[in-house]
Design a protein around this motif. Structure first.
Motif, PDB file in Angstrom:
ATOM      1  N   ASN A 291      31.306 -16.752   2.810  1.00  0.00           N
ATOM      2  CA  ASN A 291      31.676 -15.368   2.509  1.00  0.00           C
ATOM      3  C   ASN A 291      32.600 -14.792   3.576  1.00  0.00           C
ATOM      4  O   ASN A 291      33.486 -13.992   3.274  1.00  0.00           O
ATOM      5  CB  ASN A 291      30.415 -14.508   2.367  1.00  0.00           C
ATOM      6  N   ASP A 292      32.384 -15.209   4.829  1.00  0.00           N
ATOM      7  CA  ASP A 292      33.270 -14.749   5.899  1.00  0.00           C
ATOM      8  C   ASP A 292      34.674 -15.318   5.711  1.00  0.00           C
ATOM      9  O   ASP A 292      35.672 -14.643   5.948  1.00  0.00           O
ATOM     10  CB  ASP A 292      32.729 -15.175   7.274  1.00  0.00           C
ATOM     11  N   LEU A 293      34.749 -16.582   5.277  1.00  0.00           N
ATOM     12  CA  LEU A 293      36.055 -17.203   5.048  1.00  0.00           C
ATOM     13  C   LEU A 293      36.801 -16.461   3.941  1.00  0.00           C
ATOM     14  O   LEU A 293      38.014 -16.289   4.009  1.00  0.00           O
ATOM     15  CB  LEU A 293      35.893 -18.678   4.658  1.00  0.00           C
ATOM     16  N   GLU A 294      36.049 -16.039   2.932  1.00  0.00           N
ATOM     17  CA  GLU A 294      36.683 -15.311   1.828  1.00  0.00           C
ATOM     18  C   GLU A 294      37.253 -13.986   2.329  1.00  0.00           C
ATOM     19  O   GLU A 294      38.376 -13.611   1.988  1.00  0.00           O
ATOM     20  CB  GLU A 294      35.664 -15.067   0.707  1.00  0.00           C
ATOM     21  N   LYS A 295      36.486 -13.271   3.174  1.00  0.00           N
ATOM     22  CA  LYS A 295      36.956 -11.994   3.719  1.00  0.00           C
ATOM     23  C   LYS A 295      38.229 -12.189   4.538  1.00  0.00           C
ATOM     24  O   LYS A 295      39.142 -11.376   4.504  1.00  0.00           O
ATOM     25  CB  LYS A 295      35.879 -11.361   4.600  1.00  0.00           C
ATOM     26  N   GLU A 296      38.254 -13.291   5.281  1.00  0.00           N
ATOM     27  CA  GLU A 296      39.416 -13.560   6.131  1.00  0.00           C
ATOM     28  C   GLU A 296      40.566 -14.172   5.340  1.00  0.00           C
ATOM     29  O   GLU A 296      41.668 -14.331   5.859  1.00  0.00           O
ATOM     30  CB  GLU A 296      39.023 -14.524   7.262  1.00  0.00           C
TER      31      GLU A 296
END
Length: 171
Positions: free
Chosen positions: A43-48
């Protein structure tokens, strides 16, 4: 008749303040997951907006979904990370709607993904599966950033010829 007072033989520990085991101070501190630096939450990768790359080795495995990943000849491939950058968990989505999740706090490996798939298919006989062989994984960020699409094929090609199904532009 003489009244004899019998002292109580058992002492209620709640009243006397005594207890057979000292009250332990419970720590409410929850242990942080044993994550490794460089392993991401998807999910963090998606935000970034960080793109995922899938290990190409998965296309050449010719692995049958209802056999244990331990039966594969290329044992060293199983240790490789499934995605780059490595993630703690990823959903694997089958075209018919089934979804399994591969998890590993140290980074999901190819073996973790195959284990998760095998768990769903280990009780199936060969003739129950229309497409019993793994053809590879596809990451379609347009459809879902947090999951990979599982591609299957009829049978394992002779080693060296395992191509992915998605050959729309290559012909």
């Amino acid at each position: 008749m003489t009244d004899t007072v019998h002292p109580l033989s058992k002492v209620d520990s709640a009243i006397s303040g005594l207890s057979s085991s000292p009250p332990e101070e419970r720590k409410t501190h929850r242990r942080t997951s044993s994550s490794v630096t460089g392993v991401f939450n998807i999910n963090d990768l998606e935000k970034e907006g960080k793109e995922l790359a899938i290990a190409p080795e998965t296309q050449k495995l010719n692995w049958k979904l209802n056999t244990s990943p331990a039966t594969l000849d290329e044992k060293d491939v199983l240790k490789k990370m499934l995605t780059d950058p490595p993630v703690k968990k990823i959903d694997l989505h089958f075209p018919l709607g089934l979804e399994v999740t591969a998890r590993n706090m140290k980074g999901v490996t190819i073996k973790d993904a195959l284990d998760a798939i095998h768990k769903q298919f280990k009780k199936k006989a060969d003739d129950e599966l229309d497409l019993p062989v793994l053809a590879g994984f596809e990451w379609d960020k347009e459809e879902s950033w947090t999951r990979l699409i599982v591609h299957q094929k009829k049978e394992g090609a002779p080693s060296g010829g395992g191509k992915k199904k998605k050959n729309k532009n290559e012909e």
